[in-house]
Design a protein around this motif. Structure first.
Motif, mmCIF file in Angstrom:
data_model
loop_
_atom_site.group_PDB
_atom_site.id
_atom_site.type_symbol
_atom_site.label_atom_id
_atom_site.label_comp_id
_atom_site.label_asym_id
_atom_site.label_seq_id
_atom_site.Cartn_x
_atom_site.Cartn_y
_atom_site.Cartn_z
ATOM 1 N N VAL A 248 0.835 -1.203 0.000
ATOM 2 C CA VAL A 248 0.000 0.000 0.000
ATOM 3 C C VAL A 248 0.865 1.247 0.000
ATOM 4 N N ALA A 249 1.847 1.281 0.900
ATOM 5 C CA ALA A 249 2.716 2.452 1.016
ATOM 6 C C ALA A 249 3.460 2.724 -0.286
ATOM 7 N N GLN A 250 3.932 1.665 -0.968
ATOM 8 C CA GLN A 250 4.695 1.862 -2.203
ATOM 9 C C GLN A 250 3.793 2.340 -3.342
ATOM 10 N N ILE A 251 2.565 1.825 -3.408
ATOM 11 C CA ILE A 251 1.634 2.275 -4.455
ATOM 12 C C ILE A 251 1.439 3.785 -4.364
ATOM 13 N N ILE A 252 1.182 4.284 -3.160
ATOM 14 C CA ILE A 252 0.968 5.711 -2.976
ATOM 15 C C ILE A 252 2.259 6.491 -3.210
ATOM 16 N N ALA A 253 3.384 5.937 -2.747
ATOM 17 C CA ALA A 253 4.671 6.619 -2.897
ATOM 18 C C ALA A 253 5.050 6.804 -4.356
ATOM 19 N N GLU A 254 4.601 5.910 -5.223
ATOM 20 C CA GLU A 254 4.911 6.013 -6.653
ATOM 21 C C GLU A 254 3.933 6.926 -7.392
ATOM 22 N N GLY A 255 3.065 7.599 -6.640
ATOM 23 C CA GLY A 255 2.172 8.576 -7.255
ATOM 24 C C GLY A 255 0.903 8.006 -7.848
ATOM 25 N N ILE A 303 -2.711 -0.681 -13.839
ATOM 26 C CA ILE A 303 -2.884 -2.070 -13.397
ATOM 27 C C ILE A 303 -1.553 -2.803 -13.468
ATOM 28 N N ALA A 304 -0.830 -2.582 -14.556
ATOM 29 C CA ALA A 304 0.480 -3.228 -14.704
ATOM 30 C C ALA A 304 1.441 -2.756 -13.628
ATOM 31 N N SER A 305 1.391 -1.461 -13.304
ATOM 32 C CA SER A 305 2.270 -0.919 -12.263
ATOM 33 C C SER A 305 1.935 -1.509 -10.895
ATOM 34 N N VAL A 306 0.657 -1.616 -10.581
ATOM 35 C CA VAL A 306 0.243 -2.180 -9.298
ATOM 36 C C VAL A 306 0.652 -3.649 -9.211
ATOM 37 N N ASP A 307 0.511 -4.378 -10.298
ATOM 38 C CA ASP A 307 0.910 -5.785 -10.319
ATOM 39 C C ASP A 307 2.413 -5.918 -10.060
ATOM 40 N N ILE A 309 4.362 -3.723 -8.426
ATOM 41 C CA ILE A 309 4.621 -3.349 -7.035
ATOM 42 C C ILE A 309 4.234 -4.491 -6.098
ATOM 43 N N ALA A 310 3.124 -5.143 -6.384
ATOM 44 C CA ALA A 310 2.695 -6.263 -5.547
ATOM 45 C C ALA A 310 3.731 -7.374 -5.554
ATOM 46 N N ARG A 311 4.276 -7.699 -6.742
ATOM 47 C CA ARG A 311 5.298 -8.753 -6.832
ATOM 48 C C ARG A 311 6.560 -8.347 -6.084
ATOM 49 N N GLU A 312 6.891 -7.061 -6.140
ATOM 50 C CA GLU A 312 8.065 -6.582 -5.420
ATOM 51 C C GLU A 312 7.877 -6.675 -3.903
ATOM 52 N N ASN A 313 6.636 -6.773 -3.467
ATOM 53 C CA ASN A 313 6.347 -6.886 -2.036
ATOM 54 C C ASN A 313 5.862 -8.288 -1.666
ATOM 55 N N ASN A 314 6.339 -9.270 -2.426
ATOM 56 C CA ASN A 314 6.170 -10.691 -2.084
ATOM 57 C C ASN A 314 4.750 -11.223 -2.253
ATOM 58 N N ALA A 315 3.991 -10.656 -3.168
ATOM 59 C CA ALA A 315 2.642 -11.164 -3.408
ATOM 60 C C ALA A 315 2.702 -12.624 -3.840
ATOM 61 N N VAL A 316 1.789 -13.436 -3.329
ATOM 62 C CA VAL A 316 1.755 -14.855 -3.692
ATOM 63 C C VAL A 316 0.577 -15.159 -4.617
ATOM 64 N N SER A 317 -0.313 -14.191 -4.797
ATOM 65 C CA SER A 317 -1.410 -14.366 -5.747
ATOM 66 C C SER A 317 -1.836 -13.008 -6.257
#
Length: 496
Positions: A248-255, A303-307, A309-317
């Motif tokens: 969440v923090a990174q999504i907002i931090a990236e604008g 959507i691609a950016s959020v995906d 960022i999620a992978r960079e934060n260890n998303a498993v799904s």
């Protein structure tokens, strides 16, 4: 033990005459006097506190509201305004020596002005009802509390309600352009209108979120928005709460400012999935719903950016909605989380505190520790994008001591929110639930200033007394007033 203003025996002794006088102002079925019928109004959504009102009045015109309030002021009778009763902070808790003023009959959409993108509605119109009235023309009303199918716009104004899309589109205060309001003296005033900003003092800003302490709203002018060209949601699962919070923090931090970012922990995920069957993954510790809206090309890129960022934060799904039906299923689980939790616990209390986004992981760990210390369970559902937490404290009121433990747990969670730089409430209001915690956030001068504002509108403290402020003072006493932590000189009102 909850405390409220002492009963006014002089008013109670005049009850039959008061009821008769009110029937003359609001004839027909507009006055509810029978005990069992009054019992239906004994609480709002914070149902552990209850009181049967002296009498219930259901006006249907602005003139009736004005006459009722003027009559009550002249007779020194307390008044509690009420919308749909879905509030979660006890803001509509009645008084046994007071009039409960229900606004349910004010349920009409008065005017829709597409050219100026606004609508005038009565306060008893439901939140969702506004959108349903304009969606055929491609418009909608942005704030969307989970209770939007039942909660009314008048109550939204009182509590400054938000919803899952408040990150991008704001709370009620950001979407209300004007109100018509009746003061305790029976004066009908208009604040704001169809224009964006009015000159002079921002009295509209004062009224939105004032919790029924300043006046009774009889009309609301709301902002309408065009439905976005495209809206898609991403459902992302993480192995830890910290990973979800960091994402969440990174999504907002990236604008990136999504339409909404919601987060749920494992107990809430499992409860919501069993209730709604939204397709949530059950092998994760935290789940994010991230919705992007706007032009299709922009949404696809975000959507691609959020995906990523999620992978960079260890998303498993990660699952992206394919069409509106699937997107609405994602949200259906989140919006049904509160009733869903009722399936796994005999009782629960829904808290409401707001913290800086960067403190999400720290506070979630703290909430877990606090719940363990008090011996209760907790499920977390919250508006992660703006840090508005809704911990659901799980307990069984039939077991001795568990209700008190749940209340103490909730108070400690709210103190934690304040300690990390947050606030006591994000959208549910203070009411009675957080009233006695106000000194944890405000000092004596802060509270005195707020109470003086209350006095400017309601000098006899007849509107919704016992709510918000840890002490109640007549305005004549304000010059001598001091508020100290833990000092609450109201007699006891028992819990139920």
């Amino acid at each position: 033990m909850l405390t409220m203003p002492a009963l006014d025996q002089a008013v109670l002794s005049r009850r039959e005459g008061i009821v008769a006088d009110l029937r003359a102002i609001v004839p027909g079925e507009g006055v509810i006097d029978a005990l069992e019928e009054r019992r239906a109004f004994e609480s709002d959504g914070l149902s552990i506190y209850r009181a049967i009102p002296m009498v219930v009045v259901l006006p249907s015109t602005v003139d009736q509201v004005a006459r009722v309030l003027k009559y009550c002021k002249q007779g020194n009778i307390r008044v509690v305004p009420r919308g749909a009763g879905t509030g979660l902070s006890g803001g509509a808790l009645p008084l046994e020596d007071g009039v409960l003023l229900g606004m349910a009959k004010f349920n009409k959409v008065l005017d829709i002005d597409y050219a100026n993108r606004c609508a005038r509605v009565q306060p008893g119109v439901t939140n969702l009802g506004i959108t349903q009235a304009v969606q055929h023309a491609g418009f909608y009303y942005a704030p969307d509390p989970s209770s939007q199918i039942a909660c009314t716009i008048g109550g939204n104004v009182a509590e400054n309600s938000g919803g899952v899309h408040c990150l991008k589109y704001g709370l009620t205060t950001n979407n209300v352009l004007g109100v018509e309001m009746v003061t305790m003296a029976g004066e009908i005033v208009r604040l704001g209108g169809k224009h964006l900003d009015a000159g002079g003092y921002d009295l509209l800003g004062v009224v939105v979120g004032s919790e029924g302490l300043l006046g009774v709203v009889t009309e609301v002018t709301v902002r309408l928005l065009r439905k976005p060209e495209t809206a898609r949601a991403v459902l992302v699962g993480f192995p830890t709460l910290e990973d979800g919070g960091n994402c969440v923090a990174q999504i907002i931090a990236e604008g990136i400012i999504p339409g909404g970012i919601e987060m749920m922990d494992k107990p809430a995920i499992h409860a919501a999935e069993a209730f709604v069957h939204a397709g949530y993954p059950l092998d994760v510790e935290s789940l994010l719903i991230v919705e992007l809206d706007g032009p299709r090309a922009e949404v696809d890129e975000l959507i691609a950016s959020v995906d990523r960022i999620a992978r960079e934060n260890n998303a498993v799904s990660s699952r992206i909605s394919e069409g509106d039906d699937e997107r609405m299923r994602f949200w259906a689980g989140r919006k049904a989380a509160f009733p869903a939790v009722g399936r796994i616990s005999p009782d629960y209390m829904c808290m409401d505190g707001t913290i800086p986004r960067k403190k999400l992981a720290e506070v979630l760990r703290g909430i877990s520790d606090i719940a363990k210390r008090h011996g209760v369970g907790v499920a977390n559902v919250f508006h992660a994008g703006d840090g508005n937490l809704h911990p659901l404290i799980l307990f069984d009121a039939n077991k001795e001591g568990e209700l008190i433990a749940a209340e103490k747990c909730g108070a400690d969670i709210l103190r934690l929110c304040v300690d990390v730089g947050g606030v006591l409430t994000g959208e549910h209001g203070v009411g009675i639930e957080k009233r006695d915690l106000m000194p944890a956030m405000f000092d004596e001068d802060d509270l005195a200033t707020q109470m003086r504002l209350k006095c400017a509108f309601d000098p006899d403290a007849l509107l919704n007394p016992g709510k918000v402020f840890p002490q109640l003072h007549r305005c004549a006493e304000m010059g001598k007033m001091r508020v100290h932590k833990g000092q609450v000189p109201f007699p006891d009102l028992p819990r139920f």
